[in-house]
Design an enzyme around this catalytic site. Structure first.
Site, PDB file in Angstrom:
ATOM      1  N   GLY A  71      28.348  15.604 -37.245  1.00  0.00           N
ATOM      2  CA  GLY A  71      27.719  14.502 -36.531  1.00  0.00           C
ATOM      3  C   GLY A  71      26.752  14.958 -35.458  1.00  0.00           C
ATOM      4  N   THR A  72      27.080  16.041 -34.767  1.00  0.00           N
ATOM      5  CA  THR A  72      26.219  16.521 -33.689  1.00  0.00           C
ATOM      6  C   THR A  72      24.851  16.930 -34.225  1.00  0.00           C
ATOM      7  OG1 THR A  72      28.032  17.227 -32.258  1.00  0.00           O
ATOM      8  CG2 THR A  72      25.925  18.343 -31.957  1.00  0.00           C
ATOM      9  N   ASN A 151      33.586   6.040 -29.470  1.00  0.00           N
ATOM     10  CA  ASN A 151      34.684   6.941 -29.797  1.00  0.00           C
ATOM     11  C   ASN A 151      35.819   6.918 -28.770  1.00  0.00           C
ATOM     12  OD1 ASN A 151      32.366   8.219 -28.377  1.00  0.00           O
ATOM     13  ND2 ASN A 151      33.801   9.900 -28.081  1.00  0.00           N
ATOM     14  N   GLN A 179      32.197   7.473 -35.601  1.00  0.00           N
ATOM     15  CA  GLN A 179      33.523   6.898 -35.398  1.00  0.00           C
ATOM     16  C   GLN A 179      33.733   5.636 -36.239  1.00  0.00           C
ATOM     17  OE1 GLN A 179      36.924   7.885 -34.432  1.00  0.00           O
ATOM     18  NE2 GLN A 179      35.469   8.920 -33.093  1.00  0.00           N
ATOM     19  N   SER A 199      30.160  11.864 -39.928  1.00  0.00           N
ATOM     20  CA  SER A 199      30.838  13.162 -39.993  1.00  0.00           C
ATOM     21  C   SER A 199      32.106  13.034 -40.826  1.00  0.00           C
ATOM     22  CB  SER A 199      31.185  13.646 -38.578  1.00  0.00           C
ATOM     23  OG  SER A 199      31.815  14.905 -38.613  1.00  0.00           O
ATOM     24  N   HIS A 201      34.987  14.866 -40.875  1.00  0.00           N
ATOM     25  CA  HIS A 201      36.331  15.161 -40.370  1.00  0.00           C
ATOM     26  C   HIS A 201      36.985  13.996 -39.629  1.00  0.00           C
ATOM     27  CE1 HIS A 201      35.899  16.040 -35.918  1.00  0.00           C
ATOM     28  NE2 HIS A 201      34.631  16.000 -36.251  1.00  0.00           N
ATOM     29  N   THR A 237      21.800  27.161 -47.048  1.00  0.00           N
ATOM     30  CA  THR A 237      22.570  26.930 -48.268  1.00  0.00           C
ATOM     31  C   THR A 237      23.587  25.824 -48.054  1.00  0.00           C
ATOM     32  OG1 THR A 237      22.340  29.256 -48.904  1.00  0.00           O
ATOM     33  CG2 THR A 237      24.099  28.010 -49.960  1.00  0.00           C
ATOM     34  N   CYS A 325      35.328  16.219 -27.207  1.00  0.00           N
ATOM     35  CA  CYS A 325      34.217  17.100 -26.843  1.00  0.00           C
ATOM     36  C   CYS A 325      34.150  17.384 -25.350  1.00  0.00           C
ATOM     37  CB  CYS A 325      32.895  16.497 -27.308  1.00  0.00           C
ATOM     38  SG  CYS A 325      32.829  16.288 -29.094  1.00  0.00           S
TER      39      CYS A 325
END
Length: 386
Positions: A71-72, A151, A179, A199, A201, A237, A325
Site C-alpha cells: 500500500g505504501t 485504519n 483498510q 494491500s 496483507h 521482476t 506504522c
C-alpha cells in the site's frame, strides 16, 4: 494459553487456501515472467490470470492494475508519480489530516519540492465535509487524495460524493482503500475515483504485495526505474507467488463479504454490551454507522493505554493503540488529534480492536471480559496512587 488476535487492521494471518495457491510458485513454477522459455511462460500465465481475476473482482480492465510492493508504494506512486508528471497543470494538492502516513509523508515530500498541500480538517467522527473540499478546490488543484476508510477509527469518507464533485474539474481523485478492501464492496465500475491503492496483507494475503488501480487515461511518472514491467509503470521482476496469493485472497474476501460484515458487527456489539453490563466507562471513536465493520476504536478515560495493552497481552489479548506504522511512537495519534483537538482523555486513552479470520464470538466475549477486568483494576490503582 490461547492468544486472541484482535489486531487484524495491522496485519492479518495468511489464509490456508492462499498459501496453497502460492506454494507452486516457490517450487516448480519459479520462473521469471519476463523470460521467453516455458518456465518463464508458466510464470507469465499465472501473473496474467491473477491480474485478470483481480480486475474482474474490482470491475476494471486488466490494463489498469499495477502491482506494487504494498500500500505504501501504491500511495507514493499515485501521489508523487502524478504530481511530478503533471506539475505544469498546477501544484496544489488536497488531502486530509487523518490520512495514513504513506499519504501524509508523500505529500510532505512534495511540499519540499515546491507543491502546496491543503490538509482538510475532520469532524468528531473523523469525516471530511464535502463543503470543505469544495471551498479549497482551486483552478491549479491537480490531485485530491482522501482515504476510503480510516485504519485507526474505521470512519468511511464520502468518496462517491467527492468524486462526483470533482467530475468536471481537472483534479484527479486518489483514494487509499487499503483498510477498506475486503471489508466493504469496492466496485470501481461505479466508484468515481481515478486511482485506488490496495494491500494484500490486510485481507489474509501475503505481505509485500499491493496494487494501484490507475484509470487508463492517466499517466504517472515512475517512482522506480529499471525494466519495462507493468507496462513500463513499475520496474522490477514481478512477485509472482505473492500476486497469485493476492488474487486468491481478493477472491475469498469477495465470496465471504456479507457474512463477515454481519459477524464483525456482532463482535462489536458483544464488546459494547459487555462493557455496559460491567459498568465500564468508555467512549466509541469514529462514525458509528459510516464505518468499516471490522474496526472498533474505544477510549477508556483514566486508563494508561500502554498499561492496558501490556496487561491485555499478559492475559492473551493482542490489540493495539492505533496504526502499526507508528508503534513505539510517543506522539499521540494524529487521527484522534484531528478529531478531538485538545481532548486528552479521548486521545491518550484510545485502543483499537480489529476483527478478522479465526475470531469467534467466544473469543470476543473473553476479550470483552478481560478488558473490563484490566480497565477496572488499572483505574483502582490510579485512584489509590492519587
Amino acid at each position: 494459553m490461547e492468544i486472541i488476535y484482535v489486531d487484524h487492521a495491522a496485519t492479518s494471518p495468511l489464509h490456508p487456501e492462499v498459501l496453497d495457491a502460492m506454494l507452486p510458485y516457490f517450487e516448480s513454477h519459479f520462473g521469471n515472467p519476463s523470460s521467453i522459455h516455458q518456465i518463464g511462460r508458466q510464470a507469465r500465465h499465472a501473473l496474467d490470470q491473477a491480474r485478470k481475476s483481480i480486475a474482474e473482482s474490482l470491475r476494471v480492465s486488466e490494463q489498469t492494475v499495477v502491482f506494487t510492493s504494498g500500500g505504501t508504494e501504491a500511495d507514493n506512486m499515485a501521489i508523487i508519480g502524478y504530481a511530478l508528471e503533471h506539475e505544469n497543470k498546477g501544484k496544489h494538492i488536497i488531502t486530509s489530516k487523518v490520512e495514513h502516513h504513506a499519504v501524509l509523508h508523500a505529500c510532505q515530500e512534495l511540499e519540499k519540492r515546491g507543491f502546496e498541500v491543503t490538509y482538510l480538517p475532520v469532524d468528531e467522527t473523523g469525516r471530511v465535509k464535502l463543503n470543505d473540499v469544495q471551498a479549497v478546490l482551486r483552478d491549479d488543484t491537480i490531485l485530491v487524495t482522501l482515504m476510503f476508510g480510516n485504519n485507526e477509527v474505521g470512519t468511511i469518507q464520502p468518496i462517491k460524493e467527492i468524486g462526483e464533485l470533482l467530475y468536471k474539474h481537472q483534479a484527479v481523485f486518489h483514494t487509499d482503500a487499503v483498510q477498506a478492501c475486503g471489508a466493504v464492496n469496492l466496485n470501481l465500475a461505479e466508484l468515481p475515483v481515478d486511482m485506488l491503492s490496495i494491500s494484500a496483507h490486510k485481507i489474509n494475503g501475503p505481505k509485500g504485495i499491493g496494487l494501484l488501480y490507475v484509470r487508463e487515461e492517466i499517466k504517472l511518472r515512475p517512482v522506480l526505474y529499471g525494466g519495462e514491467q507493468e507496462r513500463k509503470r513499475r520496474a522490477g521482476t514481478e512477485n509472482v507467488a505473492a500476486i497469485v496469493g493476492f488474487a486468491k485472497a481478493i477472491h475469498l474476501a469477495a465470496q465471504t463479504l456479507s457474512e463477515r460484515q454481519e459477524r464483525y458487527h456482532q463482535f462489536a456489539q458483544v464488546l459494547i454490551d459487555t462493557w455496559m453490563r460491567e459498568e465500564v466507562e468508555f467512549y466509541l471513536n469514529g462514525h458509528q454507522t459510516k464505518r468499516l465493520p471490522h474496526v472498533l476504536n474505544v477510549s477508556f478515560p483514566g486508563v494508561n493505554i500502554e498499561s492496558l495493552l501490556m496487561n491485555l497481552d499478559i492475559v492473551g489479548v493482542a490489540a493495539s493503540s492505533g496504526s502499526a506504522c507508528t508503534a513505539g511512537s510517543i506522539e499521540p495519534s494524529h487521527v484522534l488529534v484531528a478529531m478531538f483537538d485538545q481532548a486528552k482523555e479521548r486521545i491518550q486513552t484510545a485502543i483499537r480492536f480489529s476483527f478478522g479470520l479465526g475470531n469467534t464470538v467466544e473469543q470476543i466475549e473473553r476479550v470483552a471480559i478481560e478488558t473490563a477486568k484490566v480497565v477496572k483494576r488499572l483505574k483502582q490503582q490510579e485512584e489509590f496512587i492519587n
